[in-house]
Write a protein that holds these residues in place. Structure first.
Motif, short mmCIF file in Angstrom:
data_model
loop_
_atom_site.label_atom_id
_atom_site.label_comp_id
_atom_site.label_asym_id
_atom_site.label_seq_id
_atom_site.Cartn_x
_atom_site.Cartn_y
_atom_site.Cartn_z
N SER A 188 -13.12 -7.59 0.32
CA SER A 188 -12.05 -7.95 1.64
C SER A 188 -10.89 -6.82 1.59
O SER A 188 -10.55 -6.13 0.64
CB SER A 188 -11.45 -9.17 1.18
N SER A 189 -10.66 -6.44 2.98
CA SER A 189 -9.58 -5.55 3.04
C SER A 189 -8.21 -6.27 3.14
O SER A 189 -7.25 -5.51 3.69
CB SER A 189 -9.88 -4.68 4.10
N LEU A 190 -8.13 -7.53 3.19
CA LEU A 190 -6.83 -8.36 3.23
C LEU A 190 -5.82 -7.49 2.68
O LEU A 190 -4.79 -7.37 3.43
CB LEU A 190 -7.10 -9.71 3.00
N TRP A 191 -5.90 -7.49 1.46
CA TRP A 191 -4.50 -6.82 0.84
C TRP A 191 -4.38 -5.55 0.94
O TRP A 191 -3.11 -5.16 0.72
CB TRP A 191 -4.81 -7.38 -1.03
N ASP A 192 -5.31 -4.89 1.27
CA ASP A 192 -5.14 -3.24 1.66
C ASP A 192 -4.26 -3.50 2.89
O ASP A 192 -3.17 -2.48 3.13
CB ASP A 192 -6.42 -2.68 1.88
N ILE A 193 -4.48 -4.26 3.76
CA ILE A 193 -3.65 -4.42 4.98
C ILE A 193 -2.28 -5.16 4.82
O ILE A 193 -1.31 -4.42 5.18
CB ILE A 193 -4.26 -5.52 5.87
N VAL A 194 -2.21 -6.12 3.83
CA VAL A 194 -0.81 -6.53 3.39
C VAL A 194 0.02 -5.43 2.71
O VAL A 194 1.15 -5.43 3.17
CB VAL A 194 -0.86 -7.74 2.50
N PHE A 195 -0.52 -4.84 2.01
CA PHE A 195 0.40 -3.85 1.20
C PHE A 195 0.20 -2.25 1.63
O PHE A 195 0.50 -1.38 0.91
CB PHE A 195 -0.33 -3.85 -0.39
N GLY A 196 -0.36 -1.93 2.70
CA GLY A 196 -0.13 -0.81 3.52
C GLY A 196 -1.06 0.28 2.85
O GLY A 196 -1.02 1.34 2.83
N THR A 197 -2.32 -0.01 2.11
CA THR A 197 -3.30 1.10 1.48
C THR A 197 -4.59 0.93 2.11
O THR A 197 -5.48 1.34 1.67
CB THR A 197 -3.50 0.22 -0.03
N LEU A 198 -4.59 0.32 3.59
CA LEU A 198 -5.60 0.58 4.29
C LEU A 198 -5.52 2.09 4.85
O LEU A 198 -4.74 2.23 5.67
CB LEU A 198 -5.75 -0.53 5.57
N PRO A 199 -6.77 2.84 4.50
CA PRO A 199 -6.71 4.07 5.18
C PRO A 199 -6.53 4.29 6.63
O PRO A 199 -7.54 3.35 7.42
CB PRO A 199 -7.81 4.93 4.33
N THR A 200 -5.95 5.01 7.37
CA THR A 200 -5.80 5.31 8.65
C THR A 200 -6.92 6.19 9.20
O THR A 200 -7.37 7.05 8.30
CB THR A 200 -4.48 5.75 9.23
N THR A 201 -7.41 6.31 10.22
CA THR A 201 -8.36 7.04 10.84
C THR A 201 -7.76 8.60 10.68
O THR A 201 -8.56 9.18 10.49
CB THR A 201 -8.49 6.85 12.43
N LYS A 202 -6.46 8.71 10.84
CA LYS A 202 -6.14 10.18 10.77
C LYS A 202 -6.02 10.52 9.27
O LYS A 202 -6.54 11.65 9.07
CB LYS A 202 -4.28 10.25 11.13
N ALA A 203 -5.86 9.72 8.31
CA ALA A 203 -5.66 9.94 7.04
C ALA A 203 -7.20 10.35 6.54
O ALA A 203 -7.37 11.33 5.67
CB ALA A 203 -5.29 8.92 5.95
N LEU A 204 -8.02 9.48 7.02
CA LEU A 204 -9.58 9.92 6.87
C LEU A 204 -10.03 11.18 7.28
O LEU A 204 -10.86 11.92 6.63
CB LEU A 204 -10.37 8.63 7.35
N LYS A 205 -9.58 11.46 8.41
CA LYS A 205 -10.12 12.79 9.02
C LYS A 205 -9.39 13.98 8.33
O LYS A 205 -10.06 14.86 7.88
CB LYS A 205 -9.61 12.84 10.44
N ARG A 206 -8.17 13.95 7.66
CA ARG A 206 -7.39 14.87 6.89
C ARG A 206 -8.44 14.88 5.54
O ARG A 206 -8.46 16.07 4.98
CB ARG A 206 -6.17 14.42 6.60
#
Length: 246
Positions: free
Chosen positions: A223-241
């Motif tokens: 699950s990505s639930l806790w990545d969302i809660v704690f801000g560790t879900l990678p953003t599209t911009k970060a993935l591109k970098r």
């Protein structure tokens, strides 16, 4: 790779080499080598054997333990409907899943991705999780070895006895063990299967991004639930970098 005057020889057992990398270990271990066959860990054939586990060993070994634990509760007078209610009722089942995803996230983020630079710290991290990032497609070192799972069962069993009655503790422990089995099989599936439904496709994409593009984000596996809660879900911009970097 050369670091601090030391060269890791991939043709020799790695367990007692990687500690010598010191501060360079973290960078080294997060440069994946994509092969289905991983390196040798130990000179000893016995210890090496304990690190190799086929995926189907997980259900074959631990599902009978789950059944045995439930049968223990039944033999102590706990009815089957009570056991089902204990582990799989809507409220408790949802709570169990909720708690498991949090434990999974915390273990992955804070233990499996701890920063180390000492000899024994690097060695311990490599054996716990570092090898999985160095050789993420090694099919014989993807699920937990049974010996390690057995060791982890002791504190979980004591926890079950602490929070449940004597007759329901075995069933509660069995339910938790079943959750582990589902987690480990899901993890293997995400690495080696080709999902066809949106949910599993999304989980596979997220997990492979964690391995190959941005390894300090996306700690949730089931699950990505806790990545969302704690801000560790990678953003599209970060993935591109990260993609440009590698």
């Amino acid at each position: 790779m050369v670091a601090q005057g030391f060269t890791v020889d991939l043709d020799k057992p790695l367990a007692f080499q990687v500690g010598h990398l010191g501060e360079a270990y973290d960078e080294w271990v997060h440069q994946p080598i994509v092969t289905k066959e991983g390196p040798r860990f130990f000179h000893s054939d016995f210890w090496e054997f304990l690190t190799l586990t086929v995926w189907w060993a997980v259900p074959v070994i631990w599902l009978p333990v789950v059944v045995w634990c439930i049968s223990m509760s039944v033999s102590m007078g706990c009815s089957f409907p009570e056991i089902v209610s204990l582990n799989f009722s809507r409220v408790r089942g949802a709570l169990g899943i909720f708690i498991w995803t949090f434990i999974e996230y915390c273990l992955h983020r804070f233990l499996f991705h701890m920063k180390t630079k000492s000899y024994w710290g690097n060695t311990a991290h490599y054996l716990i999780h570092g090898y999985h990032h160095k050789h993420p497609m090694d099919h014989l070192r993807l699920v937990f070895p049974p010996a390690l799972t057995a060791i982890m069962c002791f504190p979980l069993w004591n926890l079950a006895k602490l929070i449940a009655t004597p007759s329901t503790a075995p069933a509660l422990f069995g339910g938790g063990l079943l959750g582990y089995v589902m987690y480990d099989l899901t993890h293997y599936y995400l690495h080696h299967a080709n999902p066809t439904i949106p949910v599993t496709k999304s989980l596979k994409k997220s997990h492979l991004n964690h391995h190959f593009r941005i390894q300090d984000k996306g700690y949730g596996v089931t699950s990505s639930l806790w990545d969302i809660v704690f801000g560790t879900l990678p953003t599209t911009k970060a993935l591109k970098r990260a993609q440009q970097k590698y």
